[in-house]
Design a protein around this motif. Structure first.
Motif, PDB file in Angstrom:
ATOM      1  N   HIS A  91      -2.431   0.781   7.732  1.00  0.00           N
ATOM      2  CA  HIS A  91      -4.126   0.895   7.325  1.00  0.00           C
ATOM      3  C   HIS A  91      -4.611  -0.946   7.086  1.00  0.00           C
ATOM      4  O   HIS A  91      -5.513  -0.908   6.747  1.00  0.00           O
TER       5      HIS A  91
ATOM      6  N   CYS B 292      -0.761  -5.421   7.901  1.00  0.00           N
ATOM      7  CA  CYS B 292       0.166  -4.193   8.331  1.00  0.00           C
ATOM      8  C   CYS B 292      -0.518  -3.278   9.374  1.00  0.00           C
ATOM      9  O   CYS B 292      -1.633  -3.024   9.297  1.00  0.00           O
TER      10      CYS B 292
ATOM     11  N   HIS C  77       0.724  -1.411  -0.206  1.00  0.00           N
ATOM     12  CA  HIS C  77       0.010  -0.030   0.083  1.00  0.00           C
ATOM     13  C   HIS C  77       0.666   1.172   0.226  1.00  0.00           C
ATOM     14  O   HIS C  77       0.906   2.011  -1.155  1.00  0.00           O
TER      15      HIS C  77
HETATM   16  S1  FES Z   1       1.084   1.004   4.417  1.00  0.00           S
HETATM   17 FE1  FES Z   1       0.358  -1.056   5.021  1.00  0.00          FE
HETATM   18  S2  FES Z   1      -1.849  -0.843   4.965  1.00  0.00           S
HETATM   19 FE2  FES Z   1      -1.167   1.227   4.309  1.00  0.00          FE
END
Ligand code: FES
Ligand SMILES: [Fe+2]
Length: 385
Positions: free
Chosen positions: A111, A108, A91
């Motif tokens: 987010h 993660c 992401h």
């Molecule tokens: S950086 Fe991993 S979900 Fe946004």
């Protein structure tokens, strides 16, 4: 025209025959620009050993490790295969895992995107469509298990480790065929260049000095010699014949149960260190395989050393095993401690002493000479350039 990082004059002496050659220039150990070029020319192309595969025995076991500036995530996936991913969320770049442990998948923390053990994105809150239809994955790094150790290569097109090191595989076949498991892994963090550690780890010249009371009586410097099965293109072998009446035998009461089957005849006569360029060292005893893996850090003077011992599976239940393990941990640690002070001093000397001029190679430092020639060749400095 050569794109070499060193001038021809700087390295001309290193490229002479070993008897007339002198060591690498100090800049090779302290210059960030050189290190940056090493990243491109060596660490993005060559195989590096990291750990014994039995460190992650179960599906979902994972560990993180920084290697040559990149954050990596190792995991045993659903198919029991060890995979290596760049530990960066697809992401927006957060690290999806830290430390080590066991899990069913990764979330993660930024987010909350979810990944399965095969690195596939399976959960993207508020975002639909292609991002979670199974096509988006963590970036994978090439892995191969060789002699039980997990090797990685950032070049997905690299030829296999086994195809590059057939003589090592043949020499260590007994250990490769044996069912081994990790006795321990110890991680050392140092503030010196990866080549200072490699130089120190592949030559026997310093045994009579630094290891005078711990190893010289058993594997004297004067008996050591070097062989190079493939003209130095992939590795060299440091042979350290045993003195008569050698003393160090930590197996003691474990002797009868720890032996690896079908050992080659040379095993009784000498220790052999397989020095695989650029920074993976394996050595073998009749009861174990030892990995000594130098992992380049983020900067020119930063490394980790991953020291692993693998032993025959099944002996951990023996009542004498804890004492045997503790004795080995103590001995390995003693040898590391003896090496550390001088390595730190050498780094300081190279960093501060512009006027230092490289010295000659002894016969028992021929491993270093082959290593340095290989190294210069990778950086574009060849004898004909
Ligand atoms: S950086 Fe991993 S979900 Fe946004
Ligand atoms: Fe040493």
């Amino acid at each position: 025209m050569s794109s070499a990082v060193f001038s021809r004059e700087e390295v001309a002496a290193t490229l002479r025959p070993r008897e007339q050659a002198t060591w690498l220039p100090r800049r090779a150990y302290v210059d960030e620009a050189v290190y940056k070029e090493e990243m491109r020319a060596i660490f993005e192309k060559e195989w590096m050993a990291i750990f014994h595969h039995t460190l992650l025995p179960n599906v979902g076991d994972y560990k993180t490790q920084q290697v040559a500036g990149r954050p990596l995530l190792f995991v045993r996936d659903q198919d029991k295969k060890i995979r290596c991913y760049v530990n960066i969320c697809r992401h927006r770049g957060m690290a999806i895992a830290s430390g080590s442990g066991n899990c069913k998948g990764f979330v993660c923390p930024y987010h909350t995107w979810g990944y399965d053990l095969n690195g596939v994105v399976i959960h993207t809150p508020q975002i639909n469509g292609a991002w979670k239809d199974g096509h988006v994955r963590l970036t994978e790094v090439k892995t191969e298990i060789f002699l039980g150790f997990v090797f990685i290569n950032y070049d997905m097109d690299a030829a296999s480790v086994a195809s590059k090191l057939p003589t090592v595989a043949a020499d260590l076949k007994a250990w490769g065929d044996a069912d081994l498991e990790v006795m321990f892994e110890k991680v050392y963090t140092h503030q010196w260049n990866w080549k200072i550690m490699a130089d120190n780890s592949i030559e026997a010249y310093h045994v009579m000095g630094l290891h005078a009371s711990s190893a010289e009586d058993d594997i004297p410097t004067d008996l050591a010699y070097v062989t190079v099965p493939d003209d130095g293109q992939t590795h060299a072998v440091l042979h350290q014949p045993f003195a008569e009446n050698r003393k160090f035998k930590p197996s003691g009461s474990m002797d009868s149960i720890t032996k690896i089957p079908n050992l080659p005849a040379w095993m009784d006569k000498e220790l052999r260190f397989y020095d695989m360029w650029p920074c993976s060292i394996i050595w073998a005893r009749d009861d174990m395989l030892v990995g000594y893996f130098i992992v380049p850090g983020d900067t020119v003077d930063e490394i980790e050393v991953l020291n692993t011992i693998a032993i025959p599976r099944g002996i951990k239940s023996h009542p004498d095993y804890p004492a045997y393990r503790d004795e080995w941990i103590k001995f390995q640690d003693l040898i590391q401690q003896e090496d550390m002070g001088p390595c730190a001093r050498v780094q300081r000397s190279y960093a501060r002493s512009n006027e230092w001029k490289p010295g000659p190679y002894s016969p028992t430092e021929a491993t270093c000479w082959f290593f340095h020639r290989w190294y210069l060749d990778k950086l574009g400095n060849t004898s004909s350039s």
